[in-house]
Motif scaffolding. Structure first.
Motif, PDB file in Angstrom:
ATOM      1  N   ASP A  18      45.917  65.911  23.519  1.00  0.00           N
ATOM      2  CA  ASP A  18      45.624  66.713  23.878  1.00  0.00           C
ATOM      3  C   ASP A  18      43.926  66.543  24.076  1.00  0.00           C
ATOM      4  O   ASP A  18      43.578  67.071  26.063  1.00  0.00           O
ATOM      5  N   PHE A  29      43.726  64.108  27.566  1.00  0.00           N
ATOM      6  CA  PHE A  29      44.665  65.320  28.699  1.00  0.00           C
ATOM      7  C   PHE A  29      43.348  65.737  29.095  1.00  0.00           C
ATOM      8  O   PHE A  29      43.492  65.461  30.533  1.00  0.00           O
ATOM      9  N   GLY A  62      41.620  64.445  31.851  1.00  0.00           N
ATOM     10  CA  GLY A  62      42.497  63.929  33.196  1.00  0.00           C
ATOM     11  C   GLY A  62      43.331  62.196  32.998  1.00  0.00           C
ATOM     12  O   GLY A  62      43.730  61.871  33.524  1.00  0.00           O
ATOM     13  N   ALA A  63      42.986  61.952  31.902  1.00  0.00           N
ATOM     14  CA  ALA A  63      43.934  60.885  31.130  1.00  0.00           C
ATOM     15  C   ALA A  63      45.159  60.967  31.052  1.00  0.00           C
ATOM     16  O   ALA A  63      45.483  61.992  30.698  1.00  0.00           O
ATOM     17  N   ARG A  87      49.866  69.902  36.599  1.00  0.00           N
ATOM     18  CA  ARG A  87      49.467  68.978  35.235  1.00  0.00           C
ATOM     19  C   ARG A  87      49.673  69.307  33.923  1.00  0.00           C
ATOM     20  O   ARG A  87      48.529  70.670  33.119  1.00  0.00           O
ATOM     21  N   ARG A 119      50.752  68.578  29.681  1.00  0.00           N
ATOM     22  CA  ARG A 119      51.339  67.742  28.618  1.00  0.00           C
ATOM     23  C   ARG A 119      52.305  68.237  27.291  1.00  0.00           C
ATOM     24  O   ARG A 119      51.425  69.421  26.713  1.00  0.00           O
TER      25      ARG A 119
END
Lengths: 191, 392
Positions: A26, A29, A32-33, B4, B6
């Motif tokens: 998290d 992320f 920007g990875a 974007r 995750r």
């Protein structure tokens, strides 16, 4: 951050190694990875050895296999050192980060000849001081961020504040303690 | 603008379901797909969607209720894995033969025994001849994209067959990874309102669903299902093109990676594809003519297209994450060989069974497979096919 960084977590079921790996995904992320965070599922029992993994990269990550040649290894429970070859495949350019109250001179003989950096942190002490309870995953997360340098400390703390505010929306009283644990751990990790 | 994010594979599929806002979702939990009904039921509880979530007492009932809801005129789906899919077996055939356009999120897991919770395709492969369209996903992004496209394919009047959206248990279902989401409104517009032509609650046009068919009708019903499956090929591509315009991500029956001039190709499905692609890149850098072909659409099986894509290949490793116990190799390998034979193409095809019960497969494994293809090492010892990474 350049290229691909691979991290392997060794812990025991119930200690939060999986959660720590997901938290690391998290925060990385948020910089920007491209990230991956995943546990290896075996028989799910409290106290059984568990492994979790992170990949952090500047390019999309396609491989889904476990990590056999990590850049960093995090050991959340030092009793695992007797049973598991935690540094197996670990890059000598990288580091192993161990939760222990012992000096690293006492730990190194258990590491089967690993020649890279050995870092220690007493996550129990940090957690007890910050939270009054033993939750090793926040200190270990801070330690791996510090040792690996995958993101700046300031940015890490900023993102974790937001992450905890979201995660602990129903119990805000633990946010401060967890943030304190991270800040102490960033200072306490020893090489 | 894409969002974007995750998410784990299960979160990605659940997010697509939230954006679709189906009418009905009956479900019974089973690892590793449990999170999908868990997330969806929380969306319902939080008022994000108005789906009727039905907590049933078994997977057999989950599929029965999904079929019933769809026959009544609702857009319905469910999720399951492994033994859950096995328990749905009878109903899988009922769904396809009733021509109800339902969707199933399958999180692939090994079948017992020995009992095992980890990934392989034996559940999905066991259901390959049930009249369902099967889409296999490489990663979280594809699981999301396939779920968004699924109802458009199933509900097309030329198809009217159920769709199974597959992803690998734990490997993608429980791994958090980057992906790009579409805005809720875009998904809603893409999927559209469900307006079935015929449905049970339409009092103006009464109909029967699932009646007995005597011998003089049964074969015609099956032939009509087969036509739906054949028609699905065009619909799958049309939906993919429209989805590409929306998302920028293009999909085909399969993905060709460095295959144009390749002599040696690994044919694979699901999450192991990435390891093959990385191995391919390494060997390409050494000047080796290697490639990867990832099958996304297993049903309908794109036989002619596969043969055309593999026209100039010398040797193929056909990698199955399932053992079919045919004694003659994995299920995908068998169909691939039949496709090549039908096109009068005779490259070496090495059938390989890998990754059963979550056994890991790495980039190095894939490099060794390419090395064997190049060296002409097709020896499988006592089997007519090969096991990867097995103790003998």
């Amino acid at each position: 951050m350049k290229g691909l960084t691979e991290i392997r977590w060794h812990g025991r079921g119930g200690q939060g190694a999986k959660t720590a790996a997901l938290l690391l995904a998290d925060v990385a992320f948020s910089t920007g990875a491209e990230v991956q965070g995943f546990p290896e599922y075996g028989p799910e029992r409290m106290g059984a050895p568990i492994t979790a993994y992170n990949r952090v990269s500047d390019k999309p990550i396609r491989v889904h296999s476990n990590i056999y040649a990590p850049d960093y290894v995090v050991v959340v429970d030092e009793t695992l050192l007797e049973d598991i070859d935690v540094t197996a495949g670990l890059s000598e350019e990288g580091a192993v980060i161990i939760n222990t109250a012992k000096d690293k001179e006492e730990i190194i003989p258990l590491l089967k000849g690993y020649q890279g950096r050995v870092c220690t942190i007493d996550a129990r002490k940090v957690s007890m001081e910050a939270l009054g309870m033993y939750f090793p995953n926040s200190p270990m997360l801070a330690a791996v961020i510090k040792v690996s340098g995958i993101m700046p400390e300031e940015k890490f703390l900023e993102e974790m504040q937001m992450s905890y505010e979201h995660k602990f929306a129903s119990k805000p009283q633990v946010i401060e303690g967890n943030m304190k644990a991270l800040k102490i751990a960033l200072k306490e990790v020893k090489e | 603008m894409a969002i974007r994010e995750r998410l784990s594979g299960n979160e990605a599929v659940s997010t697509a379901i939230r954006q679709i806002n189906p009418d009905v979702m009956p479900a019974f939990p089973i690892t590793p797909s449990t999170e999908i009904p868990q997330y969806v039921s929380s969306y319902v509880a939080d008022g994000l969607i108005d789906t009727e979530f039905v907590a049933v007492e078994s997977e057999h009932s989950a599929m029965s209720a999904t079929i019933g809801a769809s026959a009544a005129g609702a857009r319905a789906l469910t999720a399951t894995s492994s033994a859950g899919l096995a328990l749905m077996w009878e109903e899988l055939h009922i769904a396809s033969s009733d021509r109800v356009p339902v969707v199933l999120a399958l999180v692939n897991r090994a079948l017992s025994g020995p009992i095992n919770i980890n990934a392989d395709h034996s559940d999905g492969m066991g259901a390959r001849d049930c009249g369902w369209i099967q889409l296999y996903s490489e990663d979280n992004q594809e699981a999301y994209d396939n779920m968004v496209m699924a109802f458009r394919i199933a509900e097309h009047p030329d198809v009217l067959l159920p769709v199974m959206v597959c992803q690998d248990g734990f490997i993608t279902s429980h791994a958090v990874q980057n992906l790009l989401l579409l805005e809720d409104e875009k998904v809603k517009n893409f999927v559209g309102e469900y307006e079935p032509e015929d449905y049970l609650l339409n009092a103006k046009n009464p109909m029967a669903v699932g009646p007995y068919a005597v011998s003089s009708y049964y074969m015609e019903a099956r032939r009509s299902m087969a036509q739906g499956m054949l028609n699905a090929k065009k619909v799958i591509m049309d939906v993919a093109k429209e989805y590409e315009n929306l998302s920028g991500r293009g999909y085909n029956y399969f993905e060709e990676y460095q295959t144009k001039d390749a002599d040696y190709v690994i044919v694979v499905m699901g999450s192991a594809t990435g390891a093959a692609k990385d191995a391919c890149d390494k060997l390409r850098a050494q000047g080796k003519k290697v490639g990867v072909l990832k099958i996304r659409v297993f049903r309908p099986f794109p036989a002619e297209e596969l043969a055309a894509a593999l026209k100039n290949v010398k040797a193929i490793a056909a990698m199955d994450r399932a053992e079919s116990f045919s004694g003659n190799g994995g299920p995908m390998a068998a169909e691939l060989k039949a496709a090549l034979f039908g096109a009068r193409q005779y490259p070496e095809v090495l059938s390989m069974v890998y990754g059963l019960g979550g056994r890991d497969i790495t980039v190095e494994d894939m490099e060794m497979i390419y090395a064997d293809l190049e060296a002409g090492n097709f020896d499988c010892k006592e089997l007519p096919y090969r096991y990867v990474n097995v103790r003998e």
